[in-house]
Design a protein around this motif. Structure first.
Motif, PDB file in Angstrom:
ATOM      1  N   MET A 129      14.121  61.148  24.086  1.00 52.68           N
ATOM      2  CA  MET A 129      15.278  61.039  24.962  1.00 52.68           C
ATOM      3  C   MET A 129      15.711  59.571  24.981  1.00 52.68           C
ATOM      4  SD  MET A 129      17.235  62.981  26.988  1.00 52.68           S
ATOM      5  CE  MET A 129      16.273  64.438  27.225  1.00 52.68           C
ATOM      6  N   PHE A 130      16.988  59.339  24.766  1.00 57.22           N
ATOM      7  CA  PHE A 130      17.563  58.000  24.844  1.00 57.22           C
ATOM      8  C   PHE A 130      18.130  57.786  26.241  1.00 57.22           C
ATOM      9  CE2 PHE A 130      17.906  59.177  20.395  1.00 57.22           C
ATOM     10  CZ  PHE A 130      17.461  58.037  19.751  1.00 57.22           C
ATOM     11  N   SER A 131      18.169  56.531  26.685  1.00 51.29           N
ATOM     12  CA  SER A 131      18.771  56.244  27.987  1.00 51.29           C
ATOM     13  C   SER A 131      19.329  54.834  28.021  1.00 51.29           C
ATOM     14  CB  SER A 131      17.744  56.421  29.109  1.00 51.29           C
ATOM     15  OG  SER A 131      16.732  55.436  29.028  1.00 51.29           O
ATOM     16  N   ILE A 132      20.301  54.646  28.881  1.00 51.58           N
ATOM     17  CA  ILE A 132      20.788  53.317  29.260  1.00 51.58           C
ATOM     18  C   ILE A 132      20.853  53.305  30.778  1.00 51.58           C
ATOM     19  CG2 ILE A 132      22.097  52.959  27.134  1.00 51.58           C
ATOM     20  CD1 ILE A 132      24.194  53.139  30.087  1.00 51.58           C
ATOM     21  N   THR A 133      20.676  52.120  31.336  1.00 48.05           N
ATOM     22  CA  THR A 133      20.733  51.963  32.789  1.00 48.05           C
ATOM     23  C   THR A 133      21.678  50.827  33.114  1.00 48.05           C
ATOM     24  OG1 THR A 133      18.455  52.733  33.036  1.00 48.05           O
ATOM     25  CG2 THR A 133      19.384  51.476  34.876  1.00 48.05           C
ATOM     26  N   VAL A 134      22.538  51.071  34.106  1.00 49.15           N
ATOM     27  CA  VAL A 134      23.413  50.025  34.632  1.00 49.15           C
ATOM     28  C   VAL A 134      23.060  49.817  36.097  1.00 49.15           C
ATOM     29  CG1 VAL A 134      25.266  50.416  32.964  1.00 49.15           C
ATOM     30  CG2 VAL A 134      25.293  51.660  35.130  1.00 49.15           C
ATOM     31  N   ARG A 135      23.330  48.614  36.590  1.00 51.07           N
ATOM     32  CA  ARG A 135      22.895  48.243  37.939  1.00 51.07           C
ATOM     33  C   ARG A 135      24.048  47.647  38.729  1.00 51.07           C
ATOM     34  NH1 ARG A 135      17.350  45.045  38.780  1.00 51.07           N
ATOM     35  NH2 ARG A 135      16.644  47.193  38.808  1.00 51.07           N
TER      36      ARG A 135
END
Length: 132
Positions: free
Chosen positions: A1-7
């Motif tokens: 599973m790929f992911s990106i996170t923004v804050r």
């Protein structure tokens, strides 16, 4: 599973009903650091999970509807304990609505899920994860 996170972050005021909340039953403020993670099994045609710029913008837009608000006075939250866990779900659901509406781009329609974590401090946070 790929992911990106923004804050981003959000500042609210609220109070809680119920003895379990102790002094938090009184009106108080909270500043949450908010992480929104977007997941998918396979990268899109551009080899990305989702456009990070659009994800950042949409998280900001979702939070702007809550920022600097006394949640006790917001009609949508009338009679609801707006706990950290509850607010994580609200934000995740609103981000999911943005995905379905195409505001994160057509490639975002291939996302499998979103997770939102609200950090109350450096030692405590809550999160909610949902499928798309």
């Amino acid at each position: 599973m790929f992911s990106i996170t923004v804050r981003d972050h959000v500042m609210v005021a609220h109070s809680f009903r119920g003895e379990v909340f102790g002094p938090a039953q009184r009106l108080h403020g909270a500043t949450f650091v908010v992480d929104a993670t977007f997941r998918r099994a396979e990268l899109d045609d551009d080899n990305i999970v989702v456009d990070i710029g659009k994800a950042t913008e949409e998280l900001g837009a979702v939070l702007s509807d809550l920022n600097y608000r006394n949640l006790d006075e917001e009609p949508q939250f009338k009679g609801i304990n707006t706990s950290t866990e509850f607010l994580a779900k609200v934000i995740a659901d609103r981000l999911a609505d943005a995905v379905h509406a195409g505001r994160l781009g057509e490639g975002a329609r291939g996302l499998d899920g979103i997770a939102v974590a609200l950090h109350e401090s450096h030692v405590a946070w809550a999160s909610y994860e949902r499928a798309l």
